[in-house]
Design an enzyme around this catalytic site. Structure first.
Site, PDB file in Angstrom:
ATOM      1  N   GLY A  78     -11.433 -12.700 -13.352  1.00 45.86           N
ATOM      2  CA  GLY A  78     -10.292 -11.810 -13.276  1.00 45.86           C
ATOM      3  C   GLY A  78      -9.672 -11.560 -14.627  1.00 45.86           C
ATOM      4  N   HIS A  79      -8.474 -11.001 -14.596  1.00 44.23           N
ATOM      5  CA  HIS A  79      -7.790 -10.604 -15.822  1.00 44.23           C
ATOM      6  C   HIS A  79      -6.293 -10.590 -15.555  1.00 44.23           C
ATOM      7  CE1 HIS A  79      -7.233  -8.610 -19.683  1.00 44.23           C
ATOM      8  NE2 HIS A  79      -6.467  -7.716 -19.087  1.00 44.23           N
ATOM      9  N   CYS A  95       0.818  -1.217   0.000  1.00 43.55           N
ATOM     10  CA  CYS A  95       0.000   0.000   0.000  1.00 43.55           C
ATOM     11  C   CYS A  95       0.848   1.263   0.000  1.00 43.55           C
ATOM     12  CB  CYS A  95      -0.934  -0.003   1.208  1.00 43.55           C
ATOM     13  SG  CYS A  95      -2.227  -1.257   1.104  1.00 43.55           S
ATOM     14  N   ASP A 120     -14.673   4.288   2.325  1.00 42.53           N
ATOM     15  CA  ASP A 120     -13.826   3.136   2.043  1.00 42.53           C
ATOM     16  C   ASP A 120     -14.370   2.284   0.910  1.00 42.53           C
ATOM     17  OD1 ASP A 120     -11.620   3.190   4.093  1.00 42.53           O
ATOM     18  OD2 ASP A 120     -13.356   3.375   5.407  1.00 42.53           O
ATOM     19  N   GLY A 141     -14.904   9.085  -1.458  1.00 43.06           N
ATOM     20  CA  GLY A 141     -14.758   9.640  -0.119  1.00 43.06           C
ATOM     21  C   GLY A 141     -14.889   8.646   0.999  1.00 43.06           C
TER      22      GLY A 141
END
Length: 729
Positions: free
Chosen positions: A519-520, A397, A429, A427
């Site tokens: 997914g990708h 992160c 989570d 704005g």
């Protein structure tokens, strides 16, 4: 995490492998990708264990921290027990994660004690192997002894003899009068030693009141006695040092083995019939030198040969042959800072022999100990900068666009068209969306570049981090889509990297009953993992960032410091035990904390991630138009975070957080850098009524969030003033 060249996997952190790592740090091998598999981050140098028993060394002085050594060698670290080797498939089975494939592998995993399966041994005896377990347990067992304890040591080899003498000296120095009894099934102690050594030991044992029981074959151990075929020996403590036996990893692996179950190896240290697999130390036995005993000196001397042969094998060149010496300097610790030295038929006893052994042992450990107990570099290797290690941008992160740039870009976007189904978007989570039936769903997306070279760990942490946004809103994550950027386009390397990454993702999602529905993949310079997660509220009201009221208590559920610890780990400047703790913290889900936050009527909630606590707190306070008073002394910190911050180490994202935090909070706290440390998979920060705070913290700790603490109090807002104040109660 570009995948290049051959993959070398070192299983275990034994005496030979640490030499391989040090040599790789000093002279890297091009196109060789190295992974070290460890069941614990530290190795214990066996040569100093008798000195530890005697009280000459502390626990820390025995330890060699393998993790920073591996990092300086450019190696990935996998903290997981190896379960089985499949030499035909060239794979290593690991506990609770997919097998690792290798091109070359080496085993340096030590041994266990022989006879552990006898009745009562596992339950009542203190076994000398694994050595780490013995060292960790010894002081506790000794503290339970009375003033005249009866101690039985089983095993007549060098280890058993040293333990008798060193235990006797240690206990007498504490004012305890032990009765020492050694038991062996052999006719004499030290059966493999010269007659002069055996006679001298017998003479010294007699002087010290140590009874030597020979031809005593132990059949079982009871809570207060050791039973042989012909006698019963009362015992307040039984120490089991009966010789070496293969560990379960070797027993469970279909490899060529000798009659005792040890891996058969050639003089090149390659496993017989498996040229891509090497084995050294106590777990292996040379085919052409079956007389070699299980002694650390041989593992130490195999180290340079193993290092050279692994390089040669990677390059397709000829390997060297290792020829063990029959006669070497034997040093037996007798306690009281005295030792017996023997070589070439000559025997001497005294303090000079002890000081010689002490100097040899300390010098060996010092060569591989890159950090001291406080995490400061020892100078055993040149600094990362001196060795030309480039400054790398942090992952996790801590690898995202700065908050100010992000905010400016978002404000420049045109206003979105009206959509009555969107309750909250930017704005919070997660976005809140309602269906035509009035059901609220939560949506979030998160991604980060790899923070290390273990794709399974990166994938799992990425998933834990992504679903945390749903928990922070009081929701229940249900479905996820994954996006993975790979540095390899095709072939076995790309397949293996994707398998490891998605296995980590699934390990996190499956545990939370979140379905990975698609997914990708794409190609890029490095591994990047992202997830889009959808969830619901299960009929409950959502938790928002806004809502905190003056007087509420602020609760933080996880310790801070992942940013600085991961930054230090990249440079080999974080202790292994620190790294293990930060990994455990990142892998811990916020699901339980979210349930407890709701149970204790949380009024506002967010999770603490890459922007750091100051930014996330300021956003919460701004949303609720309130302020806060923070208690700096109450902030939980991961081990090592404070020390590393004090030395000036920072995540590469730290300066951006500091600027953004100062802008939002209306104050700059450069003297308190932990406020701006970017957290990867951090904890929840929420407000609860003050009268419920103590019970809330207790519930969090009982749930497993052991670092949870009250870190502040909500106050009224101060228009134009600082968002929060600091105190140190």
């Amino acid at each position: 995490m570009a995948v290049v060249g051959k993959h070398l996997v070192l299983v275990g952190g034994g005496h030979a492998h640490i030499q391989v790592l040090r040599r790789l740090a000093m002279r890297p091998e091009a196109k060789l990708r190295v992974t070290v598999v460890l069941d614990r981050p530290e190795a214990v140098y066996s040569g100093m264990v008798p000195g530890f028993v005697a009280g000459d060394y502390s626990r820390e002085e025995l330890a060699i921290d393998v993790v920073p050594l591996a990092r300086r060698a450019g190696a990935a670290v996998v903290l997981a027990p190896a379960l089985r080797i499949d030499a035909k498939e060239k794979s290593i089975a690991l506990r609770e994660r997919p097998a690792l494939r290798y091109d070359l592998a080496s085993l340096d995993v030590g041994s266990t004690v022989r006879g552990r399966s006898l009745p009562g041994v596992a339950e009542h005896a203190l076994c000398t192997r694994p050595i780490v377990s013995f060292v960790d347990e010894l002081d506790r067992r000794m503290a339970e002894l009375g003033k005249t304890p009866r101690i039985v040591v089983v095993g007549g080899g060098a280890a058993g003899v040293e333990l008798c003498f060193t235990l006797e000296s240690r206990l007498r120095s504490l004012g305890i009068q032990p009765q020492l009894q050694l038991l062996t099934g052999d006719k004499r102690c030290l059966a493999s030693y010269d007659e002069d050594v055996r006679s001298r030991i017998e003479e010294l044992a007699d002087r010290r009141g140590i009874a030597l029981g020979t031809e005593e074959l132990v059949v079982r151990v009871e809570a207060d006695a050791v039973i042989t075929e012909s006698n019963r020996f009362p015992a307040d403590l039984c120490v089991w040092a009966s010789g070496a036996a293969p560990i379960s990893l070797i027993e469970e692996s279909a490899l060529p083995k000798d009659e005792a179950g040890f891996v058969r190896i050639a003089s090149t240290l390659q496993v017989v019939d498996h040229p891509d697999l090497f084995a050294v130390g106590d777990c292996a036995q040379l085919d052409d030198a079956p007389w070699v005993p299980k002694a650390g000196v041989y593992a130490v001397r195999q180290g340079p040969f193993l290092s050279d042969n692994l390089r040669a094998a990677a390059r397709g060149r000829r390997l060297r042959s290792y020829r063990p010496q029959r006669d070497f300097l034997s040093l037996i610790n007798l306690g009281n800072r005295r030792a017996l030295a023997a070589k070439w038929g000559r025997v001497s006893v005294g303090r000079s022999a002890w000081f010689l052994k002490d100097r040899i042992d300390r010098r060996f450990v010092r060569r591989f100990s890159l950090l001291d107990g406080l995490g400061a570099p020892t100078g055993a290797l040149p600094s990362p900068e001196e060795m030309g290690m480039e400054e790398m941008e942090c992952g996790g992160c801590a690898a995202k666009l700065g908050g100010d740039a992000l905010a400016r870009a978002l404000t420049r976007l045109p206003e979105a068209p009206p959509d009555p189904s969107v309750v909250k978007s930017l704005g919070d989570d997660a976005a809140w969306v309602t269906s035509d039936k009035g059901e609220t769903t939560l949506h979030t997306v998160d991604a980060f570049r790899a923070f290390g070279d273990d794709p399974w760990l990166v994938g799992r942490v990425a998933a834990v981090n992504s679903i945390s946004d749903i928990y922070a809103c009081g929701g229940r994550p249900r479905h996820a889509l994954a996006w993975v950027q790979l540095p390899e386009r095709e072939g076995p390397a790309a397949e293996e990297l994707l398998l490891q990454t998605l296995s980590g993702v699934r390990a996190a999602l499956d545990a939370e009953q979140v379905s990975l529905v698609g997914g990708h993949t794409t190609h890029g310079d490095e591994l990047v993992v992202g997830l889009s997660v959808a969830g619901d509220l299960a009929g409950l009201a959502p938790l928002a960032k806004s809502g905190a009221r003056p007087g509420d208590a602020l609760i933080l559920t996880k310790a801070l410091g992942t940013g600085v610890l991961l930054a230090a780990d990249m440079k080999g400047l974080a202790r292994g035990v620190w790294y293990r703790e930060v990994v455990a913290s990142m892998l811990r889900s916020n699901a339980g904390a979210a349930r407890i936050a709701r149970r204790f009527e949380a009024t506002a909630c967010t999770d603490v991630s890459g922007f750091g606590l100051a930014v996330h707190l300021s956003e919460m306070l701004e949303a609720g138009e309130v302020g806060a008073v923070l208690d700096l002394a109450a902030f939980p910190l991961l081990d090592g975070a404070r020390e590393l911050l004090e030395t000036g180490i920072r995540s590469t994202f730290h300066p951006q957080n500091e600027l953004r935090g100062a802008s939002l909070a209306g104050r700059k706290d450069a003297d308190h850098p932990i406020l701006y440390d970017p957290q990867t998979s951090g904890g929840l920060l929420f407000a609860v009524p003050a009268e419920r705070a103590a019970d809330c913290v207790a519930a969090l700790r009982a749930e497993g969030d052991c670092a949870a603490n009250r870190v502040g109090t909500i106050r009224g807002g101060s228009p134009g003033g600082a968002r929060y104040d600091l105190s140190s109660s």
